[in-house]
Design a protein around this motif. Structure first.
Motif, PDB file in Angstrom:
ATOM      1  N   PRO C   6      -8.699  -9.880  15.346  1.00 23.19           N
ATOM      2  CA  PRO C   6      -8.638  -9.303  14.006  1.00 23.19           C
ATOM      3  C   PRO C   6      -7.239  -8.786  13.737  1.00 23.19           C
ATOM      4  CG  PRO C   6      -9.700  -7.777  15.521  1.00 23.19           C
ATOM      5  CD  PRO C   6      -9.380  -9.016  16.309  1.00 23.19           C
ATOM      6  N   LEU C   7      -6.658  -9.203  12.622  1.00 23.99           N
ATOM      7  CA  LEU C   7      -5.331  -8.715  12.279  1.00 23.99           C
ATOM      8  C   LEU C   7      -5.397  -7.772  11.088  1.00 23.99           C
ATOM      9  CD1 LEU C   7      -3.375 -12.045  12.724  1.00 23.99           C
ATOM     10  CD2 LEU C   7      -3.506 -10.122  14.291  1.00 23.99           C
ATOM     11  N   TRP C   8      -6.544  -7.747  10.438  1.00 27.81           N
ATOM     12  CA  TRP C   8      -6.686  -6.894   9.259  1.00 27.81           C
ATOM     13  C   TRP C   8      -8.121  -6.406   9.204  1.00 27.81           C
ATOM     14  CZ3 TRP C   8      -2.178  -5.997   6.844  1.00 27.81           C
ATOM     15  CH2 TRP C   8      -2.230  -5.175   5.724  1.00 27.81           C
ATOM     16  N   PRO C   9      -8.335  -5.151   8.937  1.00 24.39           N
ATOM     17  CA  PRO C   9      -9.719  -4.665   8.897  1.00 24.39           C
ATOM     18  C   PRO C   9     -10.410  -5.063   7.596  1.00 24.39           C
ATOM     19  CG  PRO C   9      -8.175  -2.874   8.486  1.00 24.39           C
ATOM     20  CD  PRO C   9      -7.339  -4.094   8.728  1.00 24.39           C
ATOM     21  N   ASP C  10     -11.759  -5.070   7.622  1.00 19.40           N
ATOM     22  CA  ASP C  10     -12.540  -5.353   6.414  1.00 19.40           C
ATOM     23  C   ASP C  10     -12.211  -4.328   5.334  1.00 19.40           C
ATOM     24  OD1 ASP C  10     -14.005  -7.495   7.474  1.00 19.40           O
ATOM     25  OD2 ASP C  10     -15.276  -6.083   8.586  1.00 19.40           O
ATOM     26  N   GLN C  11     -12.338  -4.789   4.092  1.00 15.62           N
ATOM     27  CA  GLN C  11     -12.183  -3.861   2.960  1.00 15.62           C
ATOM     28  C   GLN C  11     -13.558  -3.650   2.363  1.00 15.62           C
ATOM     29  OE1 GLN C  11      -9.570  -5.544   0.062  1.00 15.62           O
ATOM     30  NE2 GLN C  11      -7.723  -4.801   1.072  1.00 15.62           N
ATOM     31  N   ALA C  12     -14.082  -2.456   2.454  1.00 16.72           N
ATOM     32  CA  ALA C  12     -15.450  -2.272   1.983  1.00 16.72           C
ATOM     33  C   ALA C  12     -15.631  -1.024   1.136  1.00 16.72           C
ATOM     34  CB  ALA C  12     -16.410  -2.248   3.166  1.00 16.72           C
ATOM     35  N   SER C  13     -14.514  -0.422   0.707  1.00 14.63           N
ATOM     36  CA  SER C  13     -14.682   0.712  -0.203  1.00 14.63           C
ATOM     37  C   SER C  13     -13.623   0.620  -1.281  1.00 14.63           C
ATOM     38  CB  SER C  13     -14.542   2.038   0.541  1.00 14.63           C
ATOM     39  OG  SER C  13     -13.184   2.298   0.802  1.00 14.63           O
ATOM     40  N   THR C  14     -13.794   1.416  -2.329  1.00 17.04           N
ATOM     41  CA  THR C  14     -12.801   1.395  -3.407  1.00 17.04           C
ATOM     42  C   THR C  14     -11.439   1.840  -2.880  1.00 17.04           C
ATOM     43  OG1 THR C  14     -13.563   3.605  -3.942  1.00 17.04           O
ATOM     44  CG2 THR C  14     -14.421   1.801  -5.275  1.00 17.04           C
ATOM     45  N   MET C  15     -11.453   2.660  -1.816  1.00 15.96           N
ATOM     46  CA  MET C  15     -10.199   3.196  -1.319  1.00 15.96           C
ATOM     47  C   MET C  15      -9.444   2.169  -0.469  1.00 15.96           C
ATOM     48  SD  MET C  15      -8.950   5.860  -2.256  1.00 15.96           S
ATOM     49  CE  MET C  15     -10.138   7.044  -2.796  1.00 15.96           C
ATOM     50  N   ALA C  16     -10.191   1.259   0.155  1.00  9.76           N
ATOM     51  CA  ALA C  16      -9.579   0.367   1.143  1.00  9.76           C
ATOM     52  C   ALA C  16      -8.457  -0.472   0.537  1.00  9.76           C
ATOM     53  CB  ALA C  16     -10.649  -0.523   1.761  1.00  9.76           C
ATOM     54  N   SER C  17      -8.715  -1.042  -0.638  1.00 11.26           N
ATOM     55  CA  SER C  17      -7.686  -1.919  -1.200  1.00 11.26           C
ATOM     56  C   SER C  17      -6.456  -1.106  -1.601  1.00 11.26           C
ATOM     57  CB  SER C  17      -8.242  -2.669  -2.407  1.00 11.26           C
ATOM     58  OG  SER C  17      -8.809  -1.745  -3.309  1.00 11.26           O
ATOM     59  N   GLN C  18      -6.687   0.119  -2.061  1.00 10.97           N
ATOM     60  CA  GLN C  18      -5.541   0.973  -2.439  1.00 10.97           C
ATOM     61  C   GLN C  18      -4.679   1.300  -1.232  1.00 10.97           C
ATOM     62  OE1 GLN C  18      -5.725   4.230  -5.090  1.00 10.97           O
ATOM     63  NE2 GLN C  18      -7.889   3.888  -5.520  1.00 10.97           N
ATOM     64  N   VAL C  19      -5.345   1.673  -0.129  1.00 15.36           N
ATOM     65  CA  VAL C  19      -4.595   2.012   1.084  1.00 15.36           C
ATOM     66  C   VAL C  19      -3.854   0.780   1.584  1.00 15.36           C
ATOM     67  CG1 VAL C  19      -4.803   2.771   3.485  1.00 15.36           C
ATOM     68  CG2 VAL C  19      -6.137   3.893   1.704  1.00 15.36           C
ATOM     69  N   ASP C  20      -4.529  -0.381   1.534  1.00 16.90           N
ATOM     70  CA  ASP C  20      -3.890  -1.609   2.019  1.00 16.90           C
ATOM     71  C   ASP C  20      -2.647  -1.958   1.205  1.00 16.90           C
ATOM     72  OD1 ASP C  20      -5.676  -1.837   4.000  1.00 16.90           O
ATOM     73  OD2 ASP C  20      -6.787  -3.535   3.175  1.00 16.90           O
ATOM     74  N   LEU C  21      -2.742  -1.756  -0.100  1.00 19.05           N
ATOM     75  CA  LEU C  21      -1.597  -2.062  -0.951  1.00 19.05           C
ATOM     76  C   LEU C  21      -0.389  -1.204  -0.564  1.00 19.05           C
ATOM     77  CD1 LEU C  21      -1.236  -4.033  -3.293  1.00 19.05           C
ATOM     78  CD2 LEU C  21      -1.573  -2.117  -4.868  1.00 19.05           C
ATOM     79  N   LEU C  22      -0.653   0.084  -0.369  1.00 16.63           N
ATOM     80  CA  LEU C  22       0.429   0.980   0.052  1.00 16.63           C
ATOM     81  C   LEU C  22       0.953   0.576   1.426  1.00 16.63           C
ATOM     82  CD1 LEU C  22       2.175   3.507  -0.059  1.00 16.63           C
ATOM     83  CD2 LEU C  22       0.180   4.874   0.535  1.00 16.63           C
ATOM     84  N   TYR C  23       0.026   0.193   2.306  1.00 21.50           N
ATOM     85  CA  TYR C  23       0.416  -0.215   3.651  1.00 21.50           C
ATOM     86  C   TYR C  23       1.323  -1.444   3.599  1.00 21.50           C
ATOM     87  CZ  TYR C  23      -0.223  -1.456   8.615  1.00 21.50           C
ATOM     88  OH  TYR C  23      -0.031  -1.754   9.935  1.00 21.50           O
TER      89      TYR C  23
END
Lengths: 552, 248, 329
Positions: C6-23
């Motif tokens: 796994p190189l990227w964790p699942d996105q399963a909440s409204t917050m996940a995509s926001q955090v990923d974008l910042l990351y």
């Protein structure tokens, strides 16, 4: 180790000069010495021993994590293993390694003094280290301790049934060893500089150690009292941090990190000082922006005291406290970045050679850059919530602590080895091991960034199977790294007898330490030097022949 | 502090002085080999002592910090606990320590003017005052044991917070927290007093044997600095622990 | 996500995509910086390697450059700070309509109690599209509730409540980890977050049978004798609790505090810590008398008194689930 070199250095016909190594051969002359150089060697032996002990625990951790199941050892054993890896490496290796070995040896030499201001306190500091070390070993053999190196309450006060008190006492004592070292350095730098050696002429190594010493004397007492309170809570049932009495476990974390975050700078600043010496010498240049590099050390030490709660963003501190500490964390990033930029700029229009110490300096810049930048990830609140307490943090601090501190230490050891022992190390093997360390290090710790972002928490004995491939990669890298660390042990020992004799200044380097014999006489200088030049006056030092006297 | 011209940072004194002491050096048995002259040695020792005092302040600072935070968080219980302390014993101890600071100053003065017997006398009086403090502290601790105010399984606290005549019951657990801090802080202070008494006994013996001259009495000065530090910590402990909740 | 690497964790909440974008933004900046430094060191080291007869050219430094590479990185880092703080602010500000779930951590398990009364251990079922707020406390040491797929984590402390909220987006099973070291089976103190479609979730909810948490709280409230003083009909000896939740309370010493979860909790365990203006400190302390679960029920009951619509609905709905009870008993 050092005693074995004495017959060899007398061998090749030259008239034997009295130096700090052959001035007294008895065990007593070593154990009761007040010579800062001998104390540095005593520290070198003990710190190296603890490094390999801590490294042994690291190998156990990596082996356990080869498989997702907890199969090599019991969960409790694993918890003790990572705790002792952490405590040994932090308190008995990383904090003392550069200041107590290289700093102890070089601070008086670099400021043109005969010794540190308080030689007997210096010896006392080593004995405190040894007593603390012995106590810790005793604690280890008696079943060890399992709180993690952070001693978080209430786990450490109420839940753990291991030797927390003994481990805490060891940390307390070793803390005083570090306070005394810091105190000695500050007084020496203030009061014992050679005539003409003004503050603006000091080597950056000295500036870095001055900043480090400030943290040592200001921060260490706070962690000392905090650990004492934990021990007192266990022994006398006082309840300073006990939530059942209305005590606050977060207060423990505040007090602990008030020291332990600056302690990170205790570890890295001296190594940064080493790197400044290496880059200038092997570029044959003045450092780019001397004042900024010097003041950035002080800035790091001061701002470093204002960022501790960035370890606690998800611990339950208030939203606004978290924002303030996040902002301050970025502030401390500036002086660190300034150092990296200045080192890089120093290379510009230099006359660069690739001796082993310089390879370590390059490695340091690379690894510290990655370690520092990932620190910014952790300072960013939204990211920290996800990656704190995961392998991302583990990878980050190993990049700074191992990639930074150990690279700096090894670079410095190679650079000053001829000064310390009067012998050169074998250049070929040294370059090979520098390469192994760099490659092995990245193989070990880079996969852990990925591991952390996909969510593997730290301090895990077993883990979901999908994390296995990355863990195997990491363990494989660790074995390369281990070879890279064992190799220098071997050729350093070899060089004590067979290495070519080094003259006073084999690198043709600037700095007062190179103006006295290798190894230096007991009182460092036959005559107190008078300094009339700026630091790193490489334009005034004629270049030698291309081939330095190095062994092949 | 008082008699030493060489506080950290005052380099002016340092640059003038060496010339004056230059001719003594050869005869000065107290000069350690790695110093250029006696003045440098004195300045180094003095700076070292001040730095040590800084670490001590940070050491106690952690506990003061914890005390203040908890006092705000658990005001009633801390006030009630504070009202149970014996203010008279505390006040007498404060007076004892202030007097001992005076005797320390007089000892340093005696050392400066080379009066050996006077010096020994003041040092001994200082040690006696320190011991007096510890004995009184012992009586105070004994009282805590009798009243079951020592944290642990036997702890029992039924007293109320007397808020200007209004009796407010408090959580005994939080009062236990107060007494935990009381014992941690005064205990650590007492430990420093014990060390101080040992130190001054040693200094008195050295002074008796004539180790100190009007040119060399740095250990007396630095020992004095330590003693004053321990006194000052008490000067903060006394109001914070004993006086702060007495508004009647 | 690859099962083995796994190189990227699942996105399963409204917050996940926001955090990923910042990351990703941080990765880009850090990547560029690292590449620049590596490149600069390599190029300079090769270009200016020692050549016979060519001496180094001494340069003292440049204040302009120093200021430049202090100030520009600082402003870049300021963007990290602001963006990160904005996300953090959202993460720490639960929406008012969030459904509450109580979590009690102990060595080494997660005990979860839904407001409707369902109990779970090491599993948390939640529907997609609904705001969920976890109110968490620990019975022993510090733990940390961590759901990588949601990019969320919050330490769970003994003696107080901490909260965590999220809105799940994708149905599935996701890891729940304990992220704060807590002893022997720290690594075993995990479980699953089961995110379900709302209709599946409703079925799951109906499947079990249980008394709503607030109803349990009401029973405790009378069995512990609280209702003899805290009452609205006659002037009780204690303040009437209806409508106090989340409102300011005037204290005896002049301070005003908000009656939030931690205040209610503290007032039960240690009533004299904060005395409401106009009342005498006569209430006994319940520390050591009520368990963390009972405490949660009491807090939920006190809250339900302040939610006339929802609260009474929750209590009125209680009989609706009770037909299931006889079958179990």
């Amino acid at each position: 180790m050092a005693t074995t070199s004495i017959p060899a250095s007398q061998a090749p016909g030259s008239t034997t000069k009295l130096n700090y190594l052959n001035n007294g051969h008895t065990l007593r002359s070593w154990l009761l010495t007040t010579d800062h150089k001998r104390i540095a060697l005593l520290y070198l032996l003990s710190v190296t021993a603890f490094f390999f002990l801590g490294g042994f625990f690291a190998m156990l951790i990596r082996l356990e994590l080869l498989t997702p199941e907890g199969d090599l050892m019991q969960a409790d054993t694993y918890n003790k293993v990572f705790t002792m890896h952490g405590m040994i490496m932090v308190f008995f290796f990383l904090i003392p390694v550069v200041p107590a070995v290289l700093g102890n040896f070089l601070v008086p030499l670099m400021v043109g003094a005969k010794d540190l201001a308080f030689p007997r306190i210096n010896l006392l500091s080593w004995y405190l280290y040894v007593i603390a070390g012995a106590l810790f070993l005793h604690c280890m053999l008696n079943g060890g301790v399992d709180t993690g190196w952070t001693f978080y309450t209430p786990y450490s006060t109420a839940a753990s049934n291991t030797n927390v008190i003994e481990a805490g006492l060891a940390v307390f004592i070793v803390g005083f060893s570090s306070i005394f070292t810091g105190l000695n350095f500050i007084v020496t730098i203030h009061r014992m500089r050679a005539p003409g050696l003004t503050w603006s002429r000091l080597p950056l190594f000295i500036w870095a150690h001055y900043a480090t010493s400030l943290i040592m004397i200001l921060g260490t007492p706070v962690v000392a009292i905090t650990i004492v309170l934990v021990a007192v809570e266990r022994v006398f049932h006082l309840g300073i941090f006990d939530p059942r009495l209305g005590g606050d476990p977060l207060l423990f974390q505040h007090l602990f990190w008030f020291y332990s975050h600056p302690a990170v700078y205790i570890m890295i600043l001296p190594s940064m000082g080493v790197i400044s010496e290496l880059i200038t010498c092997f570029s044959r240049k003045r450092v780019f922006g001397y004042k900024f590099v010097a003041l950035s050390s002080i800035a790091i030490a001061v701002i470093g005291f204002l960022v501790w709660a960035h370890h606690m963003f998800v611990a339950g501190i208030s939203l606004y406290a978290a924002m303030v500490f996040s902002f301050l964390t970025f502030l401390v990033g500036v002086p660190s970045a300034v150092k990296v930029f200045n080192w890089t700029a120093t290379l510009y229009k230099g006359s660069i050679t690739y001796a082993t110490p310089m390879l370590y300096a390059f490695g340091f810049i690379g690894l510290f850059t990655i370690g520092g930048l990932t620190g910014l990830f952790l300072g960013t609140l939204g990211i920290d919530v996800h990656v704190t307490d995961t392998y991302f943090v583990v990878a980050h601090f190993h990049y700074v602590m191992v990639g930074g501190v150990v690279m700096g230490f090894l670079g410095g050891m190679h650079f000053w080895w001829p000064k310390i022992t009067g012998r050169m190390y074998p250049e070929y093997w040294a370059r090979l091991s520098a390469l192994l360390v760099f490659v092995g290090f990245n193989l070990t710790f880079f996969p852990q960034f990925v591991l952390g972002y996909v969510g593997m928490p730290r301090r895990y004995w077993q883990y979901p199977p999908e994390f296995q491939v990355l863990n195997v990669l990491s363990t494989a890298g660790a074995s390369v790294l281990a070879v890279g660390y064992i190799l220098p042990m071997i050729y350093f020992l070899w060089s004590l007898r067979y290495g070519p004799i080094a003259d006073a200044n084999p690198w043709n380097a600037a700095g007062l330490e190179w103006q006295t014999a290798s190894p230096p006489p007991t009182f460092n200088f036959d005559q107190t030097p008078v300094v009339t030049w700026e630091a790193y006056n490489y334009d005034e030092i004629p270049e030698k022949e291309l081939e330095a006297p190095v062994a092949q | 502090m008082h008699n030493s011209p060489a506080t950290p940072g005052s380099t002016a004194a340092q640059t003038v002085a060496p010339a004056a002491t230059m001719d003594h050096e050869a005869f000065n048995p107290a000069l350690r080999h790695h110093f250029a002259d006696a003045q440098q040695q004195k300045n180094a020792a003095s700076l070292g002592m001040w730095l040590f005092i800084v670490t001590e302040i940070m050491f106690f600072g952690g506990m003061f910090c914890a005390y203040l935070i908890y006092r705000v968080a658990h005001f009633n219980a801390f006030a009630a606990g504070s009202q149970q302390l014996n203010i008279w014993l505390g006040a007498v101890n404060t007076a004892v320590l202030i007097v001992s600071s005076v005797t320390v100053v007089l000892a340093v003065k005696a050392a400066e003017s080379g009066k050996r017997k006077v010096l020994v006398g003041y040092l001994v009086v200082t040690v006696l005052l320190g011991l007096t403090f510890l004995v009184i502290k012992g009586f105070e601790y004994a009282e805590k044991f009798e009243k079951h105010h020592v944290p642990g399984p036997t702890f029992n606290f039924t007293e109320k917070f007397d808020d200007n005549g209004k009796q407010i019951p408090v959580n005994p657990k939080e009062a236990e927290l107060f007494f935990s801090l009381y014992f941690a802080m005064t205990g650590m202070h007492a430990l420093h007093m014990i060390i101080g008494c040992g130190l001054f006994t040693g200094l008195a013996i050295m002074a008796w044997k004539g180790h100190f001259t009007s040119d060399y009495f740095t250990p007396i000065e630095n020992g004095g600095l330590y003693w004053h530090l321990v006194d000052i910590i008490w000067i903060y402990l006394f109001p914070l622990l004993y006086l702060i909740s007495r508004h009647t | 996500m690859s099962k083995y690497l796994p190189l990227w964790p699942d996105q399963a909440s409204t917050m996940a995509s926001q955090v990923d974008l910042l990351y990703i933004y941080l990765l880009l900046v850090a990547g560029v910086m690292t590449a620049l430094i590596f490149l600069a060191v390599t190029v300079l080291a090769i270009k200016y390697r020692r050549r016979p007869g060519v001496a180094a050219h001494q340069i003292e430094g440049s204040t302009i450059l120093e200021l430049g590479w202090s100030i520009i990185p600082f402003f870049v880092m300021l963007t990290f700070f602001i963006w990160g703080a904005v996300i953090f602010f959202q993460e720490r500000t639960p929406p008012a309509d969030a459904t509450e779930v109580y979590v009690v951590a102990k060595q080494w398990m997660w005990k979860i109690e839904h407001i409707e009364g369902q109990h779970e251990i090491n599993e948390l079922h939640v529907p997609t599209g609904q705001n969920i707020k976890l109110i968490m406390t620990s019975q022993d040491v510090i733990h940390s509730f961590y759901i990588p797929a949601f990019r969320l984590k919050q330490d769970v402390l003994p003696g107080r409540y901490t909260t965590l909220w999220f809105k799940a987006t994708v149905p599935g099973r996701y890891h729940l980890f304990c992220a704060e070291y807590c002893g022997t089976m720290h690594s075993g103190m995990g479980g699953d977050i089961v995110v379900m479609k709302p209709e599946d979730y409703a079925l799951w909810m109906a499947g079990g049978s249980s008394t709503p948490l607030a109803e349990n709280g009401r029973a405790l409230f009378s069995s512990l004798g609280c209702s003899t003083c805290h009452r609205s009909d006659v002037k009780g000896r204690g303040p009437d609790l209806a409508g106090i939740y989340d409102k300011p309370v005037q204290l005896d010493d002049g301070r005003t505090v908000i009656a939030d979860d931690n205040y209610v909790r503290e007032s039960i365990l240690d009533p004299t810590a904060k005395i409401v203006s106009g009342f005498k400190p006569v209430m006994p302390a319940f520390q050591g008398i009520v368990t963390d679960e009972q405490l949660n029920a009491l807090v939920a009951y006190v809250k339900s008194l302040s939610q006339p619509a929802q609260g009474s609905a929750a209590l009125q709905n209680a009989p609706a689930t009770s037909p299931g009870q006889p079958e179990v008993q």
